[in-house]
Scaffold this motif. Structure first.
Motif, PDB file in Angstrom:
ATOM      1  N   ASP A 208       4.504 -13.807   8.580  1.00 39.28           N
ATOM      2  CA  ASP A 208       3.330 -14.381   7.917  1.00 39.28           C
ATOM      3  C   ASP A 208       3.145 -13.774   6.526  1.00 39.28           C
ATOM      4  N   ALA A 209       3.737 -12.606   6.318  1.00 37.34           N
ATOM      5  CA  ALA A 209       3.711 -11.958   5.000  1.00 37.34           C
ATOM      6  C   ALA A 209       4.966 -11.119   4.862  1.00 37.34           C
ATOM      7  N   THR A 210       5.440 -10.960   3.637  1.00 37.08           N
ATOM      8  CA  THR A 210       6.609 -10.123   3.375  1.00 37.08           C
ATOM      9  C   THR A 210       6.306  -9.155   2.239  1.00 37.08           C
ATOM     10  N   VAL A 211       6.931  -7.986   2.332  1.00 37.07           N
ATOM     11  CA  VAL A 211       6.850  -6.971   1.279  1.00 37.07           C
ATOM     12  C   VAL A 211       8.289  -6.619   0.920  1.00 37.07           C
ATOM     13  N   VAL A 212       8.664  -6.853  -0.335  1.00 40.37           N
ATOM     14  CA  VAL A 212      10.048  -6.667  -0.752  1.00 40.37           C
ATOM     15  C   VAL A 212      10.099  -5.826  -2.023  1.00 40.37           C
ATOM     16  N   GLY A 213      11.029  -4.890  -2.076  1.00 41.11           N
ATOM     17  CA  GLY A 213      11.198  -4.078  -3.281  1.00 41.11           C
ATOM     18  C   GLY A 213      12.116  -2.917  -3.016  1.00 41.11           C
ATOM     19  N   THR A 214      12.170  -1.984  -3.942  1.00 46.11           N
ATOM     20  CA  THR A 214      12.881  -0.733  -3.689  1.00 46.11           C
ATOM     21  C   THR A 214      12.170   0.010  -2.565  1.00 46.11           C
ATOM     22  N   ALA A 215      12.895   0.923  -1.927  1.00 47.89           N
ATOM     23  CA  ALA A 215      12.256   1.725  -0.890  1.00 47.89           C
ATOM     24  C   ALA A 215      11.067   2.491  -1.457  1.00 47.89           C
ATOM     25  N   ASP A 216      11.218   2.986  -2.673  1.00 49.55           N
ATOM     26  CA  ASP A 216      10.130   3.706  -3.334  1.00 49.55           C
ATOM     27  C   ASP A 216       8.891   2.825  -3.455  1.00 49.55           C
ATOM     28  N   SER A 217       9.068   1.595  -3.915  1.00 48.28           N
ATOM     29  CA  SER A 217       7.914   0.714  -4.129  1.00 48.28           C
ATOM     30  C   SER A 217       7.274   0.280  -2.809  1.00 48.28           C
ATOM     31  N   VAL A 218       8.088   0.045  -1.783  1.00 45.18           N
ATOM     32  CA  VAL A 218       7.531  -0.350  -0.480  1.00 45.18           C
ATOM     33  C   VAL A 218       6.812   0.833   0.163  1.00 45.18           C
ATOM     34  N   PHE A 219       7.359   2.036  -0.003  1.00 45.75           N
ATOM     35  CA  PHE A 219       6.703   3.256   0.479  1.00 45.75           C
ATOM     36  C   PHE A 219       5.304   3.372  -0.117  1.00 45.75           C
ATOM     37  N   ARG A 220       5.209   3.170  -1.411  1.00 48.22           N
ATOM     38  CA  ARG A 220       3.897   3.231  -2.063  1.00 48.22           C
ATOM     39  C   ARG A 220       2.982   2.128  -1.550  1.00 48.22           C
ATOM     40  N   ALA A 221       3.540   0.939  -1.366  1.00 48.63           N
ATOM     41  CA  ALA A 221       2.723  -0.212  -0.958  1.00 48.63           C
ATOM     42  C   ALA A 221       2.117  -0.024   0.423  1.00 48.63           C
ATOM     43  N   VAL A 222       2.908   0.484   1.383  1.00 50.49           N
ATOM     44  CA  VAL A 222       2.354   0.611   2.732  1.00 50.49           C
ATOM     45  C   VAL A 222       1.251   1.658   2.780  1.00 50.49           C
ATOM     46  N   TRP A 223       1.326   2.639   1.869  1.00 53.38           N
ATOM     47  CA  TRP A 223       0.269   3.652   1.805  1.00 53.38           C
ATOM     48  C   TRP A 223      -0.871   3.240   0.883  1.00 53.38           C
ATOM     49  N   GLY A 224      -0.832   2.014   0.373  1.00 57.15           N
ATOM     50  CA  GLY A 224      -1.936   1.510  -0.437  1.00 57.15           C
ATOM     51  C   GLY A 224      -2.007   2.091  -1.829  1.00 57.15           C
ATOM     52  N   ARG A 225      -0.851   2.560  -2.348  1.00 60.43           N
ATOM     53  CA  ARG A 225      -0.805   3.082  -3.714  1.00 60.43           C
ATOM     54  C   ARG A 225      -0.250   2.028  -4.655  1.00 60.43           C
ATOM     55  N   PRO A 226      -0.526   2.134  -5.953  1.00 58.52           N
ATOM     56  CA  PRO A 226       0.026   1.175  -6.923  1.00 58.52           C
ATOM     57  C   PRO A 226       1.540   1.069  -6.768  1.00 58.52           C
ATOM     58  N   SER A 227       2.027  -0.166  -6.770  1.00 58.40           N
ATOM     59  CA  SER A 227       3.423  -0.378  -6.419  1.00 58.40           C
ATOM     60  C   SER A 227       3.976  -1.600  -7.117  1.00 58.40           C
ATOM     61  N   GLY A 228       5.291  -1.590  -7.345  1.00 57.56           N
ATOM     62  CA  GLY A 228       5.957  -2.756  -7.910  1.00 57.56           C
ATOM     63  C   GLY A 228       6.536  -3.668  -6.862  1.00 57.56           C
ATOM     64  N   ALA A 229       6.276  -3.408  -5.584  1.00 59.63           N
ATOM     65  CA  ALA A 229       6.782  -4.278  -4.521  1.00 59.63           C
ATOM     66  C   ALA A 229       6.169  -5.672  -4.635  1.00 59.63           C
ATOM     67  N   VAL A 230       6.931  -6.670  -4.227  1.00 60.81           N
ATOM     68  CA  VAL A 230       6.458  -8.056  -4.252  1.00 60.81           C
ATOM     69  C   VAL A 230       5.923  -8.403  -2.864  1.00 60.81           C
ATOM     70  N   VAL A 231       4.651  -8.770  -2.804  1.00 56.33           N
ATOM     71  CA  VAL A 231       4.004  -9.123  -1.541  1.00 56.33           C
ATOM     72  C   VAL A 231       3.719 -10.617  -1.565  1.00 56.33           C
ATOM     73  N   SER A 232       4.175 -11.330  -0.542  1.00 62.80           N
ATOM     74  CA  SER A 232       3.960 -12.779  -0.485  1.00 62.80           C
ATOM     75  C   SER A 232       3.450 -13.186   0.884  1.00 62.80           C
ATOM     76  N   GLY A 233       2.927 -14.415   0.960  1.00 60.85           N
ATOM     77  CA  GLY A 233       2.345 -14.890   2.210  1.00 60.85           C
ATOM     78  C   GLY A 233       0.926 -14.400   2.368  1.00 60.85           C
ATOM     79  N   ASP A 234       0.543 -14.091   3.596  1.00 69.28           N
ATOM     80  CA  ASP A 234      -0.806 -13.605   3.891  1.00 69.28           C
ATOM     81  C   ASP A 234      -0.887 -12.136   3.484  1.00 69.28           C
ATOM     82  N   THR A 235      -1.180 -11.897   2.222  1.00 66.14           N
ATOM     83  CA  THR A 235      -1.145 -10.537   1.680  1.00 66.14           C
ATOM     84  C   THR A 235      -2.176  -9.609   2.329  1.00 66.14           C
ATOM     85  N   ALA A 236      -3.188 -10.189   2.976  1.00 64.78           N
ATOM     86  CA  ALA A 236      -4.197  -9.355   3.621  1.00 64.78           C
ATOM     87  C   ALA A 236      -3.619  -8.573   4.804  1.00 64.78           C
TER      88      ALA A 236
END
Length: 244
Positions: A208-236
């Motif tokens: 329903d949602a995807t998070v794609v990027g470098t491991a560094d960017s996805v690591f930041r994203a899952v912890w709710g930090r500013p990130s360059g990962a691309v989030v698509s779909g149901d971003t909530a």
């Protein structure tokens, strides 16, 4: 990753965290941790280091250690943290990772703390870097292997722990891809339950949602930090992951 590698990463990250915190100064706001200043951040990480050290030094695997009190004055706090951080690194290096110890998930092993403290220091290093540099934090601070392990620890361990206090409120499937590490995860969210993480099923794009990027960017994203990962779909769904 091996136990000694986690200890090495811990020492690197905690030193970088300290350097950024000193550059930012104790009164600087930490926008990635609302309502905190750098002083609050340092007090927190110093306390966590001391708490982990207490757990490692105790044979009472079923007893949660007391949270050690930290000094209030900035210079005293830094000095105390330096001692706790160094002692923790020494204790981790000397520990057999299979030794039973109390952990955040109950009685487990000393190896839990090497992994947890390495990633704890890395995420809070980001907080200190943002307090110092604002938006100009380098996009690749962590190796793909280390960042991918941080994603895995967050999804398989930390969300389960956090769900005890903050139950999941949304339903859906979240798929995460750490491109440079060659790793992917599928997380199933069910209201009122802890997230369930496993290998990606199907094409890997059926969530329903995807998070794609470098491991560094996805690591930041899952912890709710500013990130360059691309989030698509149901971003909530990303925001719905329980966090500590």
């Amino acid at each position: 990753m091996e136990h000694r590698e986690f200890v090495d990463h811990y020492t690197v990250q905690v030193r970088a965290l300290r350097a950024a915190a000193v550059e930012a100064g104790p009164s600087a706001p930490v926008d990635t941790c609302p309502l905190w200043t750098v002083h609050d951040l340092v007090r927190h990480i110093a306390g966590v280091n001391a708490w982990a050290l207490a757990a490692l030094r105790s044979d009472a695997v079923d007893q949660r250690p007391e949270w050690p009190p930290a000094p209030d004055e900035w210079d005293d706090l830094l000095e105390w943290w330096d001692g706790q951080a160094a002692d923790l690194a020494d204790e981790l290096r000397a520990a057999d990772p299979a030794t039973p110890r109390w952990t955040l998930i109950g009685a487990e092993t000393a190896g839990f703390w090497a992994r947890r403290q390495a990633h704890e220091a890395a995420i809070h290093r980001l907080d200190a870097e943002h307090a110092w540099r604002g938006e100009d934090v380098p996009p690749l601070l962590f190796t793909p292997e280390f960042a991918a392990d941080g994603i895995d620890e967050f999804l398989t361990r930390m969300t389960v722990i956090a769900a005890r206090r903050r139950p999941v409120e949304r339903a859906g499937v979240l798929v995460l891809h750490a491109a440079d590490a060659g790793r992917a995860w599928e997380v199933r969210l069910t209201p009122g339950e802890a997230p369930v993480t496993g290998p990606v099923t199907g094409s890997g794009t059926d969530g329903d949602a995807t998070v794609v990027g470098t491991a560094d960017s996805v690591f930041r994203a899952v912890w709710g930090r500013p990130s360059g990962a691309v989030v698509s779909g149901d971003t909530a769904l990303l925001d719905a992951l329980p966090r500590m």
